[in-house]
Design a protein around this motif. Structure first.
Motif, PDB file in Angstrom:
ATOM      1  N   PHE A 114     -35.719   9.530   5.837  1.00 32.99           N
ATOM      2  CA  PHE A 114     -35.861   9.094   4.522  1.00 32.99           C
ATOM      3  C   PHE A 114     -36.026   7.582   4.626  1.00 32.99           C
ATOM      4  O   PHE A 114     -35.694   6.522   4.340  1.00 32.99           O
ATOM      5  CB  PHE A 114     -34.843   9.561   3.508  1.00 32.99           C
ATOM      6  CG  PHE A 114     -35.809  11.086   2.456  1.00 32.99           C
ATOM      7  CD1 PHE A 114     -36.124  10.869   1.638  1.00 32.99           C
ATOM      8  CD2 PHE A 114     -35.173  12.247   3.242  1.00 32.99           C
ATOM      9  CE1 PHE A 114     -36.646  11.829  -0.008  1.00 32.99           C
ATOM     10  CE2 PHE A 114     -35.390  13.693   2.753  1.00 32.99           C
ATOM     11  CZ  PHE A 114     -36.049  13.242   1.513  1.00 32.99           C
ATOM     12  N   VAL A 115     -34.855   7.513   5.233  1.00 34.71           N
ATOM     13  CA  VAL A 115     -34.507   5.521   5.628  1.00 34.71           C
ATOM     14  C   VAL A 115     -35.545   4.930   6.205  1.00 34.71           C
ATOM     15  O   VAL A 115     -35.828   4.272   5.901  1.00 34.71           O
ATOM     16  CB  VAL A 115     -33.412   5.748   6.913  1.00 34.71           C
ATOM     17  CG1 VAL A 115     -32.682   4.852   6.963  1.00 34.71           C
ATOM     18  CG2 VAL A 115     -31.874   6.007   6.130  1.00 34.71           C
ATOM     19  N   ASP A 116     -36.676   5.738   7.310  1.00 32.65           N
ATOM     20  CA  ASP A 116     -37.499   5.048   6.987  1.00 32.65           C
ATOM     21  C   ASP A 116     -38.440   4.606   6.659  1.00 32.65           C
ATOM     22  O   ASP A 116     -39.502   3.456   6.528  1.00 32.65           O
ATOM     23  CB  ASP A 116     -38.192   5.319   8.857  1.00 32.65           C
ATOM     24  CG  ASP A 116     -37.654   5.378  10.239  1.00 32.65           C
ATOM     25  OD1 ASP A 116     -36.195   4.900   9.791  1.00 32.65           O
ATOM     26  OD2 ASP A 116     -37.912   6.343  10.726  1.00 32.65           O
ATOM     27  N   LEU A 117     -38.922   5.668   5.458  1.00 35.78           N
ATOM     28  CA  LEU A 117     -39.700   5.454   4.321  1.00 35.78           C
ATOM     29  C   LEU A 117     -39.399   4.676   2.959  1.00 35.78           C
ATOM     30  O   LEU A 117     -40.193   3.949   2.437  1.00 35.78           O
ATOM     31  CB  LEU A 117     -39.564   6.384   3.739  1.00 35.78           C
ATOM     32  CG  LEU A 117     -40.593   8.173   4.009  1.00 35.78           C
ATOM     33  CD1 LEU A 117     -40.466   9.359   3.830  1.00 35.78           C
ATOM     34  CD2 LEU A 117     -41.598   7.815   4.348  1.00 35.78           C
ATOM     35  N   VAL A 118     -37.981   3.542   2.871  1.00 33.66           N
ATOM     36  CA  VAL A 118     -38.167   3.073   2.485  1.00 33.66           C
ATOM     37  C   VAL A 118     -37.321   1.812   3.041  1.00 33.66           C
ATOM     38  O   VAL A 118     -36.645   0.493   2.097  1.00 33.66           O
ATOM     39  CB  VAL A 118     -36.380   3.430   1.300  1.00 33.66           C
ATOM     40  CG1 VAL A 118     -36.697   4.688   0.876  1.00 33.66           C
ATOM     41  CG2 VAL A 118     -35.387   3.807   2.308  1.00 33.66           C
ATOM     42  N   ALA A 119     -37.485   1.559   4.131  1.00 38.19           N
ATOM     43  CA  ALA A 119     -37.256   0.295   4.654  1.00 38.19           C
ATOM     44  C   ALA A 119     -38.125  -0.698   3.829  1.00 38.19           C
ATOM     45  O   ALA A 119     -39.346  -1.123   3.971  1.00 38.19           O
ATOM     46  CB  ALA A 119     -37.751   1.028   6.100  1.00 38.19           C
ATOM     47  N   GLY A 120     -37.360  -2.306   4.394  1.00 38.09           N
ATOM     48  CA  GLY A 120     -37.643  -3.442   3.939  1.00 38.09           C
ATOM     49  C   GLY A 120     -37.316  -2.881   2.026  1.00 38.09           C
ATOM     50  O   GLY A 120     -37.197  -4.314   1.459  1.00 38.09           O
ATOM     51  N   THR A 121     -36.931  -2.121   1.990  1.00 33.96           N
ATOM     52  CA  THR A 121     -36.345  -2.214  -0.051  1.00 33.96           C
ATOM     53  C   THR A 121     -35.013  -2.690  -0.608  1.00 33.96           C
ATOM     54  O   THR A 121     -34.730  -3.056  -1.579  1.00 33.96           O
ATOM     55  CB  THR A 121     -36.985  -0.810  -0.420  1.00 33.96           C
ATOM     56  OG1 THR A 121     -35.910  -0.357   0.219  1.00 33.96           O
ATOM     57  CG2 THR A 121     -38.075  -0.507   0.263  1.00 33.96           C
ATOM     58  N   GLY A 122     -34.492  -2.299   0.586  1.00 32.65           N
ATOM     59  CA  GLY A 122     -32.243  -2.596  -0.328  1.00 32.65           C
ATOM     60  C   GLY A 122     -32.199  -1.785   0.326  1.00 32.65           C
ATOM     61  O   GLY A 122     -30.580  -1.702  -0.193  1.00 32.65           O
ATOM     62  N   VAL A 123     -32.698  -0.810  -0.383  1.00 35.19           N
ATOM     63  CA  VAL A 123     -32.297   0.517  -1.237  1.00 35.19           C
ATOM     64  C   VAL A 123     -31.166   1.099   0.339  1.00 35.19           C
ATOM     65  O   VAL A 123     -31.666   1.585   1.096  1.00 35.19           O
ATOM     66  CB  VAL A 123     -32.979   1.994  -1.686  1.00 35.19           C
ATOM     67  CG1 VAL A 123     -33.806   2.911  -0.667  1.00 35.19           C
ATOM     68  CG2 VAL A 123     -32.509   2.650  -2.757  1.00 35.19           C
ATOM     69  N   VAL A 124     -30.223   1.712  -0.216  1.00 37.03           N
ATOM     70  CA  VAL A 124     -29.219   2.340   0.534  1.00 37.03           C
ATOM     71  C   VAL A 124     -29.590   4.168  -0.200  1.00 37.03           C
ATOM     72  O   VAL A 124     -29.332   4.686  -1.241  1.00 37.03           O
ATOM     73  CB  VAL A 124     -28.045   2.211   0.159  1.00 37.03           C
ATOM     74  CG1 VAL A 124     -26.888   3.184   1.054  1.00 37.03           C
ATOM     75  CG2 VAL A 124     -27.485   0.593   0.638  1.00 37.03           C
ATOM     76  N   ILE A 125     -30.161   4.910   1.000  1.00 32.81           N
ATOM     77  CA  ILE A 125     -29.958   6.564   1.234  1.00 32.81           C
ATOM     78  C   ILE A 125     -28.214   6.847   1.181  1.00 32.81           C
ATOM     79  O   ILE A 125     -27.844   6.755   2.195  1.00 32.81           O
ATOM     80  CB  ILE A 125     -31.328   6.658   2.240  1.00 32.81           C
ATOM     81  CG1 ILE A 125     -32.310   6.446   1.837  1.00 32.81           C
ATOM     82  CG2 ILE A 125     -30.546   8.515   2.342  1.00 32.81           C
ATOM     83  CD1 ILE A 125     -32.562   7.022   0.875  1.00 32.81           C
ATOM     84  N   LEU A 126     -27.881   8.156   0.309  1.00 36.41           N
ATOM     85  CA  LEU A 126     -26.567   8.222   0.194  1.00 36.41           C
ATOM     86  C   LEU A 126     -27.277   9.910  -0.003  1.00 36.41           C
ATOM     87  O   LEU A 126     -28.047  10.873   0.304  1.00 36.41           O
ATOM     88  CB  LEU A 126     -26.139   8.317  -1.460  1.00 36.41           C
ATOM     89  CG  LEU A 126     -25.184   6.640  -1.572  1.00 36.41           C
ATOM     90  CD1 LEU A 126     -24.954   6.732  -2.350  1.00 36.41           C
ATOM     91  CD2 LEU A 126     -24.097   5.977  -0.104  1.00 36.41           C
ATOM     92  N   ASP A 127     -26.160  10.669   0.816  1.00 41.32           N
ATOM     93  CA  ASP A 127     -25.800  12.070   0.863  1.00 41.32           C
ATOM     94  C   ASP A 127     -25.189  12.403  -0.735  1.00 41.32           C
ATOM     95  O   ASP A 127     -25.304  11.604  -1.620  1.00 41.32           O
ATOM     96  CB  ASP A 127     -25.148  12.641   1.871  1.00 41.32           C
ATOM     97  CG  ASP A 127     -23.740  12.281   1.762  1.00 41.32           C
ATOM     98  OD1 ASP A 127     -23.551  11.684   1.070  1.00 41.32           O
ATOM     99  OD2 ASP A 127     -23.373  11.972   3.949  1.00 41.32           O
ATOM    100  N   THR A 128     -24.586  13.739  -0.226  1.00 37.56           N
ATOM    101  CA  THR A 128     -24.380  14.184  -2.112  1.00 37.56           C
ATOM    102  C   THR A 128     -22.869  15.549  -1.098  1.00 37.56           C
ATOM    103  O   THR A 128     -22.808  15.395  -0.682  1.00 37.56           O
ATOM    104  CB  THR A 128     -24.922  14.947  -2.935  1.00 37.56           C
ATOM    105  OG1 THR A 128     -25.289  16.314  -2.257  1.00 37.56           O
ATOM    106  CG2 THR A 128     -26.417  14.164  -2.960  1.00 37.56           C
ATOM    107  N   ARG A 129     -22.335  15.546  -2.837  1.00 36.85           N
ATOM    108  CA  ARG A 129     -21.654  16.797  -1.958  1.00 36.85           C
ATOM    109  C   ARG A 129     -21.781  18.133  -1.809  1.00 36.85           C
ATOM    110  O   ARG A 129     -21.888  19.651  -1.178  1.00 36.85           O
ATOM    111  CB  ARG A 129     -20.297  17.053  -2.652  1.00 36.85           C
ATOM    112  CG  ARG A 129     -19.366  15.794  -3.300  1.00 36.85           C
ATOM    113  CD  ARG A 129     -18.359  15.973  -4.515  1.00 36.85           C
ATOM    114  NE  ARG A 129     -17.688  17.123  -4.914  1.00 36.85           N
ATOM    115  CZ  ARG A 129     -18.048  17.776  -5.291  1.00 36.85           C
ATOM    116  NH1 ARG A 129     -19.055  16.838  -6.509  1.00 36.85           N
ATOM    117  NH2 ARG A 129     -17.987  19.163  -6.352  1.00 36.85           N
TER     118      ARG A 129
END
Length: 275
Positions: A114-129
């Motif tokens: 997931f992180v690689d797929l959004v590279a360059g967009t500035g978005v942060v990938i978060l987990d949940t509970r």
């Protein structure tokens, strides 16, 4: 470390029970062996220190040598560690150690995708509970190894007003006014609720299961005025499109509740005594 050790001891008790009756019957007590832990598919390694601790707790006389560290890339045949000592002890610890590595590496691997797929967009990938009971600390660690970030660790770490809070709390207006200016995040279902949340002073808003077109509208209207987080329905196929809208965060429950384990194995060979 005390918390992790307790989980390891619980896992060993669960697996070993009153003893490894197979090894006791077929492996001589003084047999020494070399175990090699290796990957059987491509992925991101996570949990090597946990595995080391499993063997240490099972038998302090075992020698564990790491060949790769958490965050490293593995492929079929990549050796990640060796363990030397009592064959019986290695056999007792083997399954628990591999279970930790496989599960945590699966989470780290999926997160990295997931992180690689959004590279360059500035978005942060978060987990949940949405973690397995009792394993939250370890599973959230694996998310960080994969390059993601942790959302709240538990209910006591951050105010996140969700749909059920709104339902039993008297509506968005009522629950937000009770916050009295404190930092909080709130979940909204549509642009109308988003507008109300922003006007009432929300600091971060979770856009729950918003269609892509609605996400784009939300960004156009409120980017910079409030932190925007997308949650619900996020997949490897659509995460890039969501990230390119300009939202700040994307939270993904699947990182921990649906990650497929990465296969690892341990081969064991006797160490010949010198004559």
């Amino acid at each position: 470390m005390k918390v992790i050790d307790r989980k390891i001891r619980e896992a060993l008790r669960e697996d070993i029970g009153s003893g490894d009756i197979t090894s006791q019957k077929v492996v001589r007590p003084n047999t020494k062996a070399l175990g090699v832990i290796f990957a059987k598919e491509r992925g991101i390694l996570c949990g090597i220190d946990i595995a080391c601790r499993v063997f240490e707790i099972c038998d302090p006389n075992l020698r564990f040598d790491k060949k790769l560290y958490d965050g490293g890339e593995v492929d079929y045949g990549t050796t990640v560690a060796t363990v030397t000592g009592s064959a019986r002890s290695i056999l007792k610890a083997e399954r628990v150690a591999l279970n930790f590595i496989q599960q945590l590496s699966g989470i780290a691997t999926l997160t990295r995708r997931f992180v690689d797929l959004v590279a360059g967009t500035g978005v942060v990938i978060l987990d949940t509970r949405k973690t397995h009971p009792g394993l939250r600390e370890l599973e959230k660690y694996a998310v960080k190894v994969g390059g993601g970030e942790n959302h709240r660790m538990g209910l006591d770490r951050m105010v996140l007003i969700k749909d059920n809070h709104i339902s039993v709390g008297g509506g968005i207006d009522a629950v937000i006014r009770r916050m009295k200016g404190e930092w909080f995040e709130i979940e909204v279902k549509n642009l109308h609720e988003l507008k109300l949340a922003v006007e009432l002073g929300a600091h971060r808003v979770m856009l729950d299961n918003f269609p892509l077109g609605e996400i784009k509208k939300a960004v156009k209207l409120y980017k910079g005025r409030v932190e925007l987080e997308v949650s619900g329905g996020v997949t490897l196929e659509n995460v890039r499109s969501i990230a390119e809208t300009g939202v700040d965060y994307i939270s993904i429950g699947a990182l921990t509740h649906s990650a497929r384990a990465i296969d690892f194995s341990l081969t064991l060979k006797p160490i010949e005594r010198r004559r």
